[in-house]
Design an enzyme around this catalytic site. Structure first.
Site, PDB file in Angstrom:
ATOM      1  N   SER A  45     -17.105  15.112 -55.791  1.00 58.27           N
ATOM      2  CA  SER A  45     -17.173  15.039 -54.321  1.00 58.27           C
ATOM      3  C   SER A  45     -16.213  14.376 -53.733  1.00 58.27           C
ATOM      4  O   SER A  45     -16.122  14.800 -52.498  1.00 58.27           O
ATOM      5  CB  SER A  45     -18.523  14.360 -53.864  1.00 58.27           C
ATOM      6  OG  SER A  45     -19.658  14.757 -54.523  1.00 58.27           O
ATOM      7  N   HIS A  95     -15.398  22.287 -55.786  1.00 60.23           N
ATOM      8  CA  HIS A  95     -16.481  21.109 -54.971  1.00 60.23           C
ATOM      9  C   HIS A  95     -17.353  22.082 -54.211  1.00 60.23           C
ATOM     10  O   HIS A  95     -17.342  22.903 -53.191  1.00 60.23           O
ATOM     11  CB  HIS A  95     -15.755  20.394 -54.029  1.00 60.23           C
ATOM     12  CG  HIS A  95     -16.716  19.537 -53.552  1.00 60.23           C
ATOM     13  ND1 HIS A  95     -16.759  19.275 -51.993  1.00 60.23           N
ATOM     14  CD2 HIS A  95     -18.093  18.869 -53.552  1.00 60.23           C
ATOM     15  CE1 HIS A  95     -17.697  18.349 -51.697  1.00 60.23           C
ATOM     16  NE2 HIS A  95     -18.536  18.293 -52.864  1.00 60.23           N
ATOM     17  N   GLU A 133     -15.024  24.359 -51.986  1.00 59.92           N
ATOM     18  CA  GLU A 133     -13.545  23.842 -52.117  1.00 59.92           C
ATOM     19  C   GLU A 133     -12.917  23.937 -53.336  1.00 59.92           C
ATOM     20  O   GLU A 133     -13.408  23.437 -54.427  1.00 59.92           O
ATOM     21  CB  GLU A 133     -13.522  22.394 -51.416  1.00 59.92           C
ATOM     22  CG  GLU A 133     -13.890  22.529 -50.153  1.00 59.92           C
ATOM     23  CD  GLU A 133     -13.782  20.839 -49.382  1.00 59.92           C
ATOM     24  OE1 GLU A 133     -13.109  20.642 -48.511  1.00 59.92           O
ATOM     25  OE2 GLU A 133     -14.563  20.054 -50.189  1.00 59.92           O
TER      26      GLU A 133
END
Ligand SMILES: NC(=O)c1ccc[n+]([C@@H]2O[C@H](COP(=O)([O-])OP(=O)(O)OC[C@H]3O[C@@H](n4cnc5c(N)ncnc54)[C@H](O)[C@@H]3O)[C@@H](O)[C@H]2O)c1
Length: 336
Positions: free
Chosen positions: A131, A152, A164
């Site tokens: 994260s 992500h 991401e």
């Protein structure tokens, strides 16, 4: 895939995937990648957890399909393509892509990445669902770093399209572009971002969350009231526009004025950003005058405004219909 360059045009059906960490995110990612056609093995530190996760994600796919949340045929594909592995060494031994989704703890991730590197094929791509930990930090565990990337996802990964993709300092550009293309094939909206703590999404999300919790502590509003304000106000715009499009439509001079008050009353964390002040000083006030953060022609700016109003009305209708829907449904995945 080969040991050298990844074959161009690879599709999910050609891919062997291993998801390490059969928790909330790992199971969801495994489910969507199996639905996309990847042959997915799931592994956890406790083999029983992997068996249980595969059971859970296949059952959930049946329920999602029955509710019309996944297309017909998805549950059968998920059942066919997902299986548990008994150990990391077993799970990754023939993997083309390894997804790491273990606890958000540098030491745990380092140990797992070392374990993966010891048993995975040399050409396997290793993608961490961290994260917030910079990929450069995760890379410290590895000798060979060209195939390590951040990938992500967002909760629930089956249904939130954004992912991401984050290259580490030594990541091969071809690897990240390959992953981006694959994610697009799975219906996702990948964006490649630079390596930094929290990347883009969580740095923003946690800045918002920090102010929200401060306001609860200061007694300005309750958690439920803040959620209600966000949902019905600026949050209502976010499915369609990011902060820069919203600022350009509001007027950058208006933003600069609001910053002056916030800065004066709340201190330096609300100091006007230099790039905002510079744009205002240059007479670039957003779509109403001179352009703003986004480089839009007059026609494009007008089209954005026209689309905005139609989008918000469509979202209002959607919010009303899903309010009725959710009142009668118990979610399969409780968290989030
Ligand atoms: N929960 C979210 O909303 C969310 C969203 C995006 C990213 N993430 C990230 O995804 C990762 C996993 O989060 P989660 O919410 O799924 O956590 P979780 O606690 O539900 O699952 C983690 C799993 O990893 C397993 N695990 C721990 N050490 C292991 C090891 N050495 N070998 C194999 N398996 C091991 C655990 O047994 C557990 O099943 C974290 O890095 C987290 O920050 C979470």
């Amino acid at each position: 895939m080969t040991d050298g360059l990844i074959a161009a045009g690879t599709a999910w059906s050609d891919l062997r995937v291993c998801v390490v960490g059969a928790g909330y995110m790992g199971a969801g990612i495994a489910q969507i990648l199996a639905a996309a056609g990847g042959r997915v093995r799931v592994v956890d530190q406790d083999p029983e957890l992997a068996v249980e996760a595969v059971r859970r994600l296949t059952t959930a796919a049946v329920a999602f399909e029955a509710r019309g949340l996944m297309p017909a045929g998805t549950a059968a594909r998920v059942a066919l393509n997902s299986s548990p592995a008994r150990s990391v060494a077993d799970g990754v031994s023939d993997a083309d892509l390894v997804v790491e989704a273990v606890f958000e703890d540098v030491a745990v991730k380092h140990a797992v990445l070392e374990e993966i590197a010891a048993s995975a094929p040399k050409g396997a791509v290793v993608a961490s669902n961290t994260s917030a930990i910079p990929i450069a930090v995760l890379a410290e565990a590895l000798e060979s770093r060209a195939r390590l990337v951040g990938m992500h996802w967002f909760n629930p990964p089956q249904f939130v399209p954004g992912v991401e993709l984050i290259p580490g300092p030594d990541t091969d550009r071809a690897v990240i572009e390959w992953l981006r293309d694959l994610l697009r094939l799975a219906g996702k909206w990948p964006v490649i971002v630079r390596d930094a703590p929290g990347f883009v999404a969580n740095r923003l999300q946690f800045a918002l969350f920090r102010e929200a919790t401060l306001m609860v502590e200061e007694g300005i509003a309750s958690a439920a009231e803040i959620d209600e304000v966000v949902k019905g106000s600026f949050g209502f715009r976010l499915p369609f526009y990011g902060p820069f499009a919203i600022a350009d439509m509001a007027g950058l001079d208006v933003y600069a004025g609001a910053f002056d008050t916030l800065h004066e009353k709340l201190g330096d964390r609300f100091a006007p950003p230099a790039i905002l002040s510079d744009l205002v000083a240059a007479g670039r006030l957003g779509v109403k005058d001179g352009g703003g953060f986004l480089d839009l022609s007059a026609d494009e700016a007008q089209a954005m405004i026209d689309r905005r109003d139609a989008s918000y009305v469509a979202l209002l209708h959607l919010a009303e219909s899903t309010a009725q829907l959710t009142a009668s449904v118990t979610p399969e995945h409780g968290r989030g």
